[in-house]
Design a protein around this motif. Sequence first.
Motif, PDB file in Angstrom:
ATOM      1  N   VAL A  65      20.828  18.965  87.433  1.00 10.15           N
ATOM      2  CA  VAL A  65      22.257  18.992  86.395  1.00 10.15           C
ATOM      3  C   VAL A  65      22.239  20.342  86.126  1.00 10.15           C
ATOM      4  O   VAL A  65      21.261  21.051  85.706  1.00 10.15           O
ATOM      5  CB  VAL A  65      21.699  18.016  85.358  1.00 10.15           C
ATOM      6  N   CYS A  66      23.440  20.902  86.486  1.00  7.05           N
ATOM      7  CA  CYS A  66      23.833  22.012  86.303  1.00  7.05           C
ATOM      8  C   CYS A  66      22.948  23.199  86.795  1.00  7.05           C
ATOM      9  O   CYS A  66      22.789  24.363  85.971  1.00  7.05           O
ATOM     10  CB  CYS A  66      24.164  22.286  84.879  1.00  7.05           C
ATOM     11  N   GLY A  67      22.377  22.792  87.908  1.00 13.58           N
ATOM     12  CA  GLY A  67      21.510  24.118  88.606  1.00 13.58           C
ATOM     13  C   GLY A  67      20.085  24.110  88.244  1.00 13.58           C
ATOM     14  O   GLY A  67      19.268  24.737  88.547  1.00 13.58           O
ATOM     15  N   THR A  68      19.487  23.040  87.261  1.00 16.06           N
ATOM     16  CA  THR A  68      18.598  22.916  86.748  1.00 16.06           C
ATOM     17  C   THR A  68      17.910  21.638  86.440  1.00 16.06           C
ATOM     18  O   THR A  68      18.585  20.892  86.832  1.00 16.06           O
ATOM     19  CB  THR A  68      18.530  23.871  85.243  1.00 16.06           C
ATOM     20  N   GLU A  69      16.725  21.663  85.958  1.00 13.97           N
ATOM     21  CA  GLU A  69      16.032  20.463  85.640  1.00 13.97           C
ATOM     22  C   GLU A  69      16.815  19.563  84.755  1.00 13.97           C
ATOM     23  O   GLU A  69      17.316  20.105  83.529  1.00 13.97           O
ATOM     24  CB  GLU A  69      14.577  20.546  84.879  1.00 13.97           C
ATOM     25  N   PRO A  70      16.992  18.332  84.828  1.00 12.78           N
ATOM     26  CA  PRO A  70      17.857  17.461  83.872  1.00 12.78           C
ATOM     27  C   PRO A  70      17.321  17.703  82.367  1.00 12.78           C
ATOM     28  O   PRO A  70      18.104  17.784  81.555  1.00 12.78           O
ATOM     29  CB  PRO A  70      17.745  16.144  84.207  1.00 12.78           C
ATOM     30  N   ARG A  71      16.309  17.720  82.067  1.00 12.08           N
ATOM     31  CA  ARG A  71      15.774  17.948  80.843  1.00 12.08           C
ATOM     32  C   ARG A  71      16.176  19.417  80.259  1.00 12.08           C
ATOM     33  O   ARG A  71      16.310  19.381  78.940  1.00 12.08           O
ATOM     34  CB  ARG A  71      14.211  17.923  80.751  1.00 12.08           C
ATOM     35  N   GLU A  72      16.368  20.294  80.916  1.00 20.03           N
ATOM     36  CA  GLU A  72      16.785  21.640  80.551  1.00 20.03           C
ATOM     37  C   GLU A  72      18.291  21.828  80.542  1.00 20.03           C
ATOM     38  O   GLU A  72      18.643  22.819  79.614  1.00 20.03           O
ATOM     39  CB  GLU A  72      16.229  22.834  81.685  1.00 20.03           C
ATOM     40  N   ALA A  73      19.039  20.745  81.031  1.00 16.31           N
ATOM     41  CA  ALA A  73      20.315  20.885  80.831  1.00 16.31           C
ATOM     42  C   ALA A  73      20.968  20.270  79.774  1.00 16.31           C
ATOM     43  O   ALA A  73      22.252  19.888  79.871  1.00 16.31           O
ATOM     44  CB  ALA A  73      20.964  20.410  82.347  1.00 16.31           C
ATOM     45  N   LEU A  74      19.970  19.626  79.079  1.00 19.54           N
ATOM     46  CA  LEU A  74      20.858  18.552  78.076  1.00 19.54           C
ATOM     47  C   LEU A  74      21.750  18.947  77.352  1.00 19.54           C
ATOM     48  O   LEU A  74      22.801  18.339  76.717  1.00 19.54           O
ATOM     49  CB  LEU A  74      19.443  17.759  77.089  1.00 19.54           C
ATOM     50  N   GLY A  75      21.550  20.325  77.207  1.00 17.45           N
ATOM     51  CA  GLY A  75      22.614  20.771  75.867  1.00 17.45           C
ATOM     52  C   GLY A  75      24.190  20.815  76.455  1.00 17.45           C
ATOM     53  O   GLY A  75      25.181  21.153  76.064  1.00 17.45           O
TER      54      GLY A  75
END
Lengths: 288, 285
Positions: A65-75
């Motif tokens: 998500v947004c080029g990164t792990e979903p957990r990192e992209a939560l913001g």
Amino acid sequence: MSTVPVIELHDLSAGYGSGPVLRGLDLTVEAGEFIAVLGPNGSGKTTLLKVLLGQLTPSAGTATVCGTEPREALGSVGYVPQHRGFDRDLPIRGRELVELGLTGARYGLPLPSRSARSAVDRALDAVGARPFADIPVGLLSGGEQQRLRIAQGLLGDPRLVLLDEPLLALDPRRQSEVTAIIDERRRATNLAVLFVTHEINPVLPVVDRVLYLVDGRAALGAPSEVLTTETLTALYGAPVEVLSLNGRLLVLAGEGATDGLLGHHHHDDAHDHDHDHDDEPKGRGPWV
Amino acid sequence: MGLTGYLALPFAQHALIAGTLIAIICGMIGPFVIIRQMAFAVHGAAELSFTGAAAGLLIADNPVAGALIGSVVVAGVIGSMGDKPRERDSTIGVVLAAGLGLGVLLLSRYQGFSSAATNILFGDIFGISTGQIYLLVALAVGVMAVMGAISRPLLFASVDPELATARGVPTRLLGIVFLVVLAVTVTEAAQVVGTLLVLSLAITPAASAQRLATSPLVVTGVSVAFALAATDGGLLLSLGGSTVPPTVFVTGISFGLYVVARIVGPLLARRRYAQLRQARAVEAA
């Protein structure tokens, strides 16, 4: 504006103890796209959202998500969970509920945050919820509560918003209103929208692509490509007929039962229940 | 001896200090107990503190320590077994019944004064020692600190669990932490009103507050104020030359405030509905 896709799923499989629910899903969503996610209950819609929210790790394949792990992209991800009504006497007002969407994860006392105030005001204005923002949420109608939920989901200028059945329990006028709010916002801010629904008609005018899930397999494309007798028959592996009626789509599966793609709900129609228990918890059986 | 005479005596001072601290922490947790539908957990924690107290009496002649350790253990067990109210309630019911049976057994083995047992059930606010006051201050400060720290995420997790989880709030962990805080608070409150009447401090003030106010912070404030009025008011009435136990006054005042809130609440609700109609009219125009 970055050119990294907002969602990239490659050969994604995911599921629970009983086996994968999603199998080999490929999906790329660009900024500003409006994707409707359709399909019967248990087809993997909720599982897909859980993967995108970083709550479920893929058993195979990749999800970014947004080029990164979903957990990192939560913001960068807004989320509007499936609506449950609030208790009448829940002691919280609309404004406070919306603000929790922004500040709720911070430790401390729930004091009104001055820095959040203007963002909350803008979010309330965007959904026309300012007039009832100071009334306890439990007293509001389903449509008013849903608009607060959407204000909450759009708070903090996300790049992607995930909406889980946001049209549930809304009358047709409110359904178009909610759809229009989301559509306006994605045009204004280039927001990517993943809109889980079992009613395509209210969103048909604004949808770019449809992701139709059946048993973890998917058909993806423009509504005119996916919502056809041929595509859906192949996907279901059973005869399905798609009719166009005054600009609305009607999907007929099995012996003349509709699969919930009409503009209205059918929860009380006895003949419909074998096919359409989309918003019911899984595992309650076909008698629901 | 009049009220002023009593107030010079350590037992009365201890009672007022203990009552005030307990009222504050009960008032603070009450609104969350109601939002999270945990009234039965309060009742269960209170009754199980009876078992803990009986064990403490038997093993170390210290019912308070036994009750505290017992209730924290039980809270941890219940908390880790399930988060959904329906699951939780049946778990509490099972643990509660088994625990009380054990408590009866433990008490039947106890050779000391039998009043030690009734004190657990109905409270013994005028029998609090200096050592117990120190313990109580430490626990109350601890509860206030934890509640001060977790209030906002706990509120988020309580009213909106799906979104809270998606925002990275550790909802499950917060639920367990709250249950432990609740168990400690309830065990302390049991010293004032007894295990059987804890609900009058941990539920009633918050239930009254919820009828009067609509914001989480205001509800908490009113809840604390009502708990203080009931506890300190009840103690003072009892000290003012009455032979009726303070528990009666505490529960009586608490219930009286609730009745008033039930009467005034609908009048306030009428105003909110008028506000809502006005808001809808503005929107339609």
